[in-house]
Design an enzyme around this catalytic site. Sequence first.
Site, PDB file in Angstrom:
ATOM      1  N   PHE A 281       6.010  56.237  -3.070  1.00 40.44           N
ATOM      2  CA  PHE A 281       7.233  55.523  -3.467  1.00 40.44           C
ATOM      3  C   PHE A 281       8.397  56.492  -3.608  1.00 40.44           C
ATOM      4  CE2 PHE A 281      10.205  54.486  -6.906  1.00 40.44           C
ATOM      5  CZ  PHE A 281      10.633  53.212  -6.555  1.00 40.44           C
ATOM      6  N   ASP A 368      -7.241  27.713   8.045  1.00 40.38           N
ATOM      7  CA  ASP A 368      -6.911  28.558   9.194  1.00 40.38           C
ATOM      8  C   ASP A 368      -7.360  27.916  10.515  1.00 40.38           C
ATOM      9  OD1 ASP A 368      -6.306  30.728  10.731  1.00 40.38           O
ATOM     10  OD2 ASP A 368      -7.649  32.121   9.708  1.00 40.38           O
ATOM     11  N   LYS A 477      -1.483  26.596   1.224  1.00 38.09           N
ATOM     12  CA  LYS A 477      -2.362  27.704   0.831  1.00 38.09           C
ATOM     13  C   LYS A 477      -1.815  28.945   1.535  1.00 38.09           C
ATOM     14  CE  LYS A 477      -7.150  29.330   1.079  1.00 38.09           C
ATOM     15  NZ  LYS A 477      -8.489  29.021   1.609  1.00 38.09           N
ATOM     16  N   ASP A 479      -2.104  32.702   2.418  1.00 35.08           N
ATOM     17  CA  ASP A 479      -3.158  33.715   2.500  1.00 35.08           C
ATOM     18  C   ASP A 479      -2.579  35.095   2.857  1.00 35.08           C
ATOM     19  OD1 ASP A 479      -5.747  34.661   2.510  1.00 35.08           O
ATOM     20  OD2 ASP A 479      -6.511  33.132   3.871  1.00 35.08           O
ATOM     21  N   ASP A 535      -2.164  37.688  -9.435  1.00 33.09           N
ATOM     22  CA  ASP A 535      -1.310  38.367 -10.407  1.00 33.09           C
ATOM     23  C   ASP A 535      -0.196  37.440 -10.847  1.00 33.09           C
ATOM     24  OD1 ASP A 535       1.072  38.729  -8.588  1.00 33.09           O
ATOM     25  OD2 ASP A 535      -0.400  39.861  -7.435  1.00 33.09           O
ATOM     26  N   ASP A 549     -13.253  34.479  -2.499  1.00 30.37           N
ATOM     27  CA  ASP A 549     -13.953  33.831  -1.384  1.00 30.37           C
ATOM     28  C   ASP A 549     -15.399  33.542  -1.762  1.00 30.37           C
ATOM     29  OD1 ASP A 549     -11.968  33.499   0.435  1.00 30.37           O
ATOM     30  OD2 ASP A 549     -12.366  35.336   1.559  1.00 30.37           O
ATOM     31  N   GLU A 615     -25.832  12.754  -2.765  1.00 26.79           N
ATOM     32  CA  GLU A 615     -24.860  13.824  -3.066  1.00 26.79           C
ATOM     33  C   GLU A 615     -23.444  13.249  -3.145  1.00 26.79           C
ATOM     34  OE1 GLU A 615     -26.862  17.790  -1.028  1.00 26.79           O
ATOM     35  OE2 GLU A 615     -25.937  16.287   0.274  1.00 26.79           O
TER      36      GLU A 615
HETATM   37  C1  DGJ Z   1      -9.431  33.999   3.523  1.00 20.83           C
HETATM   38  C2  DGJ Z   1      -9.414  32.895   2.512  1.00 20.83           C
HETATM   39  O1  DGJ Z   1      -9.752  33.369   1.251  1.00 20.83           O
HETATM   40  C3  DGJ Z   1     -10.349  31.789   2.976  1.00 20.83           C
HETATM   41  O2  DGJ Z   1     -10.414  30.798   2.014  1.00 20.83           O
HETATM   42  C4  DGJ Z   1      -9.825  31.263   4.282  1.00 20.83           C
HETATM   43  O3  DGJ Z   1      -8.580  30.656   4.080  1.00 20.83           O
HETATM   44  C5  DGJ Z   1      -9.734  32.372   5.305  1.00 20.83           C
HETATM   45  N1  DGJ Z   1      -8.991  33.492   4.799  1.00 20.83           N
HETATM   46  C6  DGJ Z   1      -9.108  31.868   6.577  1.00 20.83           C
HETATM   47  O4  DGJ Z   1      -8.868  32.860   7.459  1.00 20.83           O
END
Ligand code: DGJ
Length: 750
Positions: A281, A368, A477, A479, A535, A549, A615
């Site tokens: 930095f 994705d 979402k 990522d 965070d 994950d 289920e």
């Molecule tokens: C990482 C994420 O944590 C997963 O849930 C999923 O969205 C994949 N990437 C998709 O590439």
Amino acid sequence: MAIIFDKEKKIFFLNTAHTEYQIKINEYNMPLHTYYGDSVGNADMAYLIRELDRGFSGNSYECREKRGISPDTLPFEYSSDGAGDYRVNAIGIILNNGSRTLDLRYKSHSIEEGRAPLNGLPYVRAEEDKVSSLNLVLTDECSGIEVVLIYNVFEDKDIITRSAKIKNNSSVTHILSKAASMSMDMPYKRMDLIHFHGRHAMERLTERNELTHDLQVISSKRGTSSHHNNPFVILCDHDANENSGSCYGFMLVYSGNHAEEIELDQAGSIRIVSGIADNNFSWKLESGEVFETPEAILAYSADGLNGLSYLYHRIIRENVCPKEFRDIKRPVLINNWEGTYFDFDEKSIIEIADAAADAGCEMLVLDDGWFGERNDDNRALGDWFVNEKKLPGGMSKIADHVNSLGMKFGLWFEPEMVNEDSELFRKHPEWALRDPDRKPVMSRNQLLLDMSRKEVVDYLFESMSKILDSANISYIKWDFNRSVSNVYSNWLPEDRQGETSHRFALGTYDLLERLRKAYPDIMMEGCSGGGGRFDAGILFYSPQIWCSDNSEPVNRLKIQKGTSYGYPVSTMGSHVSASPNHQNGRMTPLRTRAIVAMSGTFGYEFDPRKLSSEERSEIKEQIALFNRYYNLIQKGRYFRLTDSRSEEYFTAWEFVSEDKSEILLNIVVTDVRANPEIPHVKLLGLDPDAVYEIDNLFSSCQNLAAGTVDAGRKEKGMKISGAALMNGGFAFDPLYGVYPALQLHFVKGA
Ligand code: DGJ
């Protein structure tokens, strides 16, 4: 007023409901930290500073005759280098003449009602709280560097935030080599450090160690706050436990490289410095320019770790996360990722939507693979337009169908990335963050976009907006699937390359802010290969973050427990996934998976077309249960009830509603035993005078004799007083089976 300045003694008292923070300006205008802890009625705590003449601890020139006053041992409010303080410093500088010395002295201050937002950075919002702020101006006369220390006091929430503004008041250029958000010295403390380390799919594991001499650094240089070290640490007394003892929390509201540096010095005093990591930095501060640091959230509790967590849970939920999503019921979602990975098309997504709606899900998230030529994870990041071979009806056809089933529709993006094999990279290779003279380090075969470039942020805003405008999308979402390397911006000049990482974070925040403003009703869920960017910075824009994950419940107990020290369950994205689990192959009962996932935002992550009818009805029951307890789980007080020793056998935790009228007690046995010890826990936070009755139980335990799920457990209908539950505790009947779990709901009063 929460902030008082005693002019005669030159002391600032920062008072919250239960805590007090003191700063004293000594006769040489040195800003000293004299106290933080339980309220002491604004007694002058400077008596704790003993002026001992220590060998090799030098003196500032003007107190050369008073050898006990040494910058090497004084407790400073913001530590600098070169002027006799040899401990870890908060600010580093390379002055125009090459000198690296900074000697910061008090110049002036102002005290105000309310708080000012930070410029381009996330922060703790004042909302409806009583907040006062202190701006303490320090200056180094020789260089013209001025540091404004900013303190915001959230009186009723027992929270103090800190940040710094560093200004170059000289006519020449200086270089900042470090700019921490805070520094604090605690003399006479013998403490343990608790921090949250991990790795992909095993984030935020709790580690507690006694501090030893010299420096310990908890940090990330991965470009994100990282799976590996969360920007949250706790310092606590050796005898502090979940329910008692002094604990201090330090949390950075930042999503990039960070460092929490903790030093136990020669004299037995502790210094903590927290802020942007100084690794690679630097920031060029031209005449008149200002550098603003991220904010740190400080809390103190005498009520142990559960007490400290409560303070963070409340401030994060009510003052950091966007208000729009604070009190509304968030949908139980189904995400197709582990159900299909890249192998889907319009027909299969529509079938998944139908099956998910039938099982009672409230939102479908298309993960994705929906854009460009994205048929695997080697290509197309950056090409944010619908792949019409897969989805010929466009996004609106899917969204409309999902909506027609009464569900909301959400969509995955990974905005800050680009693949070499993409239209975007072919058009703009210079937009990738990489050193032009080297082959880049690849990870998941992708590169980062240079978020410090305005045109990159503009492109992302426009291309994402086009999709968001094309269909009824309620959720994003967001990522981020690699660590940063080859940090080099193709537009920044040579002498500003050290600014790239922080400018990257600012670019990301800018994009998030623009999207939030343009689409205030779209809820975002943060994600970085699970919980690699979990965070308070990301939570400022998105009220929930995919926690990991790894959604296998036995591993998740540890991940969610570690996360819970600083972050409320309302922020933890948690799903029920398939068994055997895709990350570790473990098989667990559907109900155990649900009990663990319910201590979060709750959702599903598998192919619902593969569910049996049993289920399917089981899932309906789970969703109904989660919705029934929604307020209790999301807004109630959360208590960890077990420590690492008990957790060799079982893990238990509890939610108590704010009015103490309801309790949800959860237990998962991870080491099931024959002829077992009776699992026993003491409940916390109840009304001692109330009688609580168990009106519902949800279990995955086996009845050994019948060989079935034990529906007729004896706990249901038990009536026990709050005092008894807190002092005598609760003894469970044995839990048998495969990772058996039990959830007991208590109501007050019958
Ligand atoms: C990482 C994420 O944590 C997963 O849930 C999923 O969205 C994949 N990437 C998709 O590439």
